[in-house]
Design a protein around this motif. Structure first.
Motif, mmCIF file in Angstrom:
data_model
loop_
_atom_site.group_PDB
_atom_site.id
_atom_site.type_symbol
_atom_site.label_atom_id
_atom_site.label_comp_id
_atom_site.label_asym_id
_atom_site.label_seq_id
_atom_site.Cartn_x
_atom_site.Cartn_y
_atom_site.Cartn_z
ATOM 1 N N SER A 43 93.098 -19.727 -25.997
ATOM 2 C CA SER A 43 93.759 -20.717 -26.425
ATOM 3 C C SER A 43 93.138 -21.308 -27.647
ATOM 4 O O SER A 43 94.153 -22.153 -28.286
ATOM 5 C CB SER A 43 93.617 -22.060 -25.017
ATOM 6 O OG SER A 43 91.969 -21.735 -24.884
ATOM 7 N N LYS A 44 92.671 -20.775 -28.568
ATOM 8 C CA LYS A 44 91.820 -20.595 -29.761
ATOM 9 C C LYS A 44 93.054 -20.787 -30.782
ATOM 10 O O LYS A 44 93.755 -19.795 -30.284
ATOM 11 C CB LYS A 44 91.407 -20.179 -29.974
ATOM 12 C CG LYS A 44 89.728 -20.937 -29.692
ATOM 13 C CD LYS A 44 88.392 -19.849 -30.607
ATOM 14 C CE LYS A 44 86.778 -20.239 -29.663
ATOM 15 N NZ LYS A 44 85.755 -19.264 -30.612
ATOM 16 N N GLU A 45 93.192 -21.342 -31.426
ATOM 17 C CA GLU A 45 94.304 -20.826 -32.895
ATOM 18 C C GLU A 45 93.169 -20.126 -34.213
ATOM 19 O O GLU A 45 92.157 -20.670 -33.662
ATOM 20 C CB GLU A 45 94.100 -22.758 -33.611
ATOM 21 C CG GLU A 45 95.693 -23.145 -33.925
ATOM 22 C CD GLU A 45 95.794 -24.505 -34.428
ATOM 23 O OE1 GLU A 45 96.392 -23.894 -35.803
ATOM 24 O OE2 GLU A 45 96.294 -25.265 -33.568
ATOM 25 N N GLU A 46 94.235 -19.109 -34.327
ATOM 26 C CA GLU A 46 93.842 -18.132 -35.828
ATOM 27 C C GLU A 46 93.454 -19.296 -37.223
ATOM 28 O O GLU A 46 94.470 -19.948 -37.263
ATOM 29 C CB GLU A 46 94.111 -17.591 -35.471
ATOM 30 C CG GLU A 46 93.752 -16.957 -36.556
ATOM 31 C CD GLU A 46 94.767 -15.290 -36.580
ATOM 32 O OE1 GLU A 46 94.635 -14.378 -38.128
ATOM 33 O OE2 GLU A 46 95.555 -14.812 -35.896
ATOM 34 N N VAL A 47 92.189 -19.291 -37.570
ATOM 35 C CA VAL A 47 91.701 -20.011 -38.629
ATOM 36 C C VAL A 47 91.734 -18.574 -39.567
ATOM 37 O O VAL A 47 91.631 -17.699 -39.762
ATOM 38 C CB VAL A 47 90.448 -20.721 -38.151
ATOM 39 C CG1 VAL A 47 89.493 -20.934 -39.781
ATOM 40 C CG2 VAL A 47 90.208 -21.398 -37.545
ATOM 41 N N ILE A 48 92.626 -19.761 -40.636
ATOM 42 C CA ILE A 48 93.193 -18.811 -42.166
ATOM 43 C C ILE A 48 91.305 -19.162 -42.750
ATOM 44 O O ILE A 48 92.225 -19.983 -43.318
ATOM 45 C CB ILE A 48 94.208 -18.637 -42.883
ATOM 46 C CG1 ILE A 48 95.324 -18.273 -41.129
ATOM 47 C CG2 ILE A 48 94.231 -18.101 -43.317
ATOM 48 C CD1 ILE A 48 96.772 -18.390 -41.652
ATOM 49 N N GLU A 49 91.368 -18.060 -43.556
ATOM 50 C CA GLU A 49 90.018 -18.871 -44.485
ATOM 51 C C GLU A 49 90.807 -17.705 -45.558
ATOM 52 O O GLU A 49 90.973 -17.063 -45.560
ATOM 53 C CB GLU A 49 88.991 -18.543 -44.582
ATOM 54 C CG GLU A 49 88.409 -19.054 -42.762
ATOM 55 C CD GLU A 49 86.699 -18.358 -42.481
ATOM 56 O OE1 GLU A 49 86.100 -17.983 -43.001
ATOM 57 O OE2 GLU A 49 86.326 -19.072 -41.490
ATOM 58 N N THR A 50 90.605 -18.497 -47.108
ATOM 59 C CA THR A 50 91.358 -18.254 -48.465
ATOM 60 C C THR A 50 89.254 -18.966 -49.372
ATOM 61 O O THR A 50 89.172 -19.927 -49.135
ATOM 62 C CB THR A 50 92.246 -18.787 -48.222
ATOM 63 O OG1 THR A 50 93.125 -17.772 -47.360
ATOM 64 C CG2 THR A 50 92.772 -17.897 -49.771
ATOM 65 N N THR A 51 89.657 -17.737 -50.135
ATOM 66 C CA THR A 51 88.710 -17.842 -50.940
ATOM 67 C C THR A 51 89.151 -17.781 -51.786
ATOM 68 O O THR A 51 88.985 -15.884 -52.686
ATOM 69 C CB THR A 51 86.593 -17.301 -50.419
ATOM 70 O OG1 THR A 51 86.200 -17.885 -49.248
ATOM 71 C CG2 THR A 51 86.174 -17.669 -52.276
ATOM 72 N N VAL A 52 89.060 -19.062 -53.263
ATOM 73 C CA VAL A 52 89.789 -18.039 -54.693
ATOM 74 C C VAL A 52 88.422 -18.380 -55.517
ATOM 75 O O VAL A 52 88.413 -19.245 -56.165
ATOM 76 C CB VAL A 52 91.341 -18.933 -54.626
ATOM 77 C CG1 VAL A 52 91.822 -18.768 -55.966
ATOM 78 C CG2 VAL A 52 92.283 -18.640 -53.144
ATOM 79 N N PRO A 53 88.284 -17.137 -56.463
ATOM 80 C CA PRO A 53 87.120 -17.628 -57.348
ATOM 81 C C PRO A 53 88.264 -18.256 -58.893
ATOM 82 O O PRO A 53 89.248 -17.375 -59.138
ATOM 83 C CB PRO A 53 87.192 -15.527 -58.092
ATOM 84 C CG PRO A 53 88.502 -15.038 -56.873
ATOM 85 C CD PRO A 53 88.489 -15.993 -56.034
ATOM 86 N N LEU A 54 88.088 -18.593 -59.188
ATOM 87 C CA LEU A 54 88.490 -19.440 -60.843
ATOM 88 C C LEU A 54 87.654 -18.642 -61.594
ATOM 89 O O LEU A 54 85.836 -17.712 -61.641
ATOM 90 C CB LEU A 54 87.950 -20.630 -60.727
ATOM 91 C CG LEU A 54 88.895 -21.325 -60.250
ATOM 92 C CD1 LEU A 54 88.445 -22.746 -60.329
ATOM 93 C CD2 LEU A 54 90.362 -20.807 -59.773
ATOM 94 N N GLU A 55 88.089 -18.008 -63.028
ATOM 95 C CA GLU A 55 87.347 -17.179 -63.933
ATOM 96 C C GLU A 55 85.999 -18.231 -64.076
ATOM 97 O O GLU A 55 85.958 -19.675 -64.924
ATOM 98 C CB GLU A 55 88.260 -16.592 -65.679
ATOM 99 C CG GLU A 55 88.923 -15.567 -64.518
ATOM 100 C CD GLU A 55 90.110 -15.452 -65.865
ATOM 101 O OE1 GLU A 55 89.964 -15.434 -67.183
ATOM 102 O OE2 GLU A 55 91.250 -14.859 -65.882
ATOM 103 N N GLU A 56 85.247 -17.524 -65.269
ATOM 104 C CA GLU A 56 84.136 -18.444 -65.425
ATOM 105 C C GLU A 56 84.232 -19.539 -66.888
ATOM 106 O O GLU A 56 85.351 -19.388 -67.213
ATOM 107 C CB GLU A 56 83.383 -17.380 -67.020
ATOM 108 C CG GLU A 56 82.273 -18.460 -67.482
ATOM 109 C CD GLU A 56 81.021 -16.578 -67.967
ATOM 110 O OE1 GLU A 56 79.935 -16.372 -67.436
ATOM 111 O OE2 GLU A 56 82.072 -16.380 -69.255
ATOM 112 N N PHE A 57 83.646 -20.605 -66.491
ATOM 113 C CA PHE A 57 83.995 -21.628 -68.061
ATOM 114 C C PHE A 57 82.714 -21.869 -68.715
ATOM 115 O O PHE A 57 81.319 -21.082 -67.860
ATOM 116 C CB PHE A 57 83.978 -22.905 -66.554
ATOM 117 C CG PHE A 57 85.191 -22.992 -65.611
ATOM 118 C CD1 PHE A 57 85.953 -23.994 -66.101
ATOM 119 C CD2 PHE A 57 85.256 -22.859 -64.443
ATOM 120 C CE1 PHE A 57 87.271 -23.372 -65.208
ATOM 121 C CE2 PHE A 57 86.042 -22.377 -63.388
ATOM 122 C CZ PHE A 57 87.169 -23.175 -64.490
#
Length: 156
Positions: free
Chosen positions: A48-62
């Protein structure tokens, strides 16, 4: 002959009924073992659990000039961040708007001084993370970013 056929049919019926009863007992034993061991409950909970979609998007150095405040000394901030989301389609949305996201991050950070960058809330979280997350979500007009990870930070 009919009596022999009738006896044979009764014998087959008894065997079939016996096999069905044994299979039913076996299935009942397996199911009851599953419920008492907790495995069946785990399977039902996972089903019954919903599948959680995890996303990590790195940004270039500031590399950003910070507000010097009342000081004549110029301060710089070098920071690398990653945007974390659990929303469906977040990776595509974030990657499609990288230029706008970088502009938003720069706009928020260049108003900060060295002292205001490292202000922490009670949960040992930098306030700047919350401000960046709110600004990015406002820019994207949706609450797509759930957290911000600071992967590198240096001031001078």
């Amino acid at each position: 002959m009919k009596t022999e056929e009738a006896k044979a049919a009764k014998g087959k019926n008894k065997i079939i009924v016996s096999v069905i009863v044994l299979v039913a007992i076996l299935i009942g034993a397996v199911v009851s073992f599953g419920f008492t061991s907790g495995k069946a409950q785990d399977m039902i909970a996972n089903f019954s659990k919903e599948e959680v979609i995890e996303t990590t998007v790195p940004l270039e150095e500031f590399l950003i000039n910070l507000d010097s405040g009342e000081s004549a000394k110029r301060n710089f901030l070098k920071i690398e961040i990653s945007l974390y989301s659990t929303k469906e389609g977040a990776e595509e949305l974030l990657n499609a708007n990288v230029a706008e996201l970088r502009d938003t991050v720069i706009s928020v950070l260049r108003k900060k001084t060295v002292d205001t960058i490292f202000i922490e809330e009670e949960a040992n979280k930098l306030v700047i993370k919350k401000e960046l997350m709110e600004a990015i979500n406002q820019k994207l007009e949706t609450d797509v970013v759930n957290d911000i990870y600071i992967t590198n930070i240096v001031t001078q």
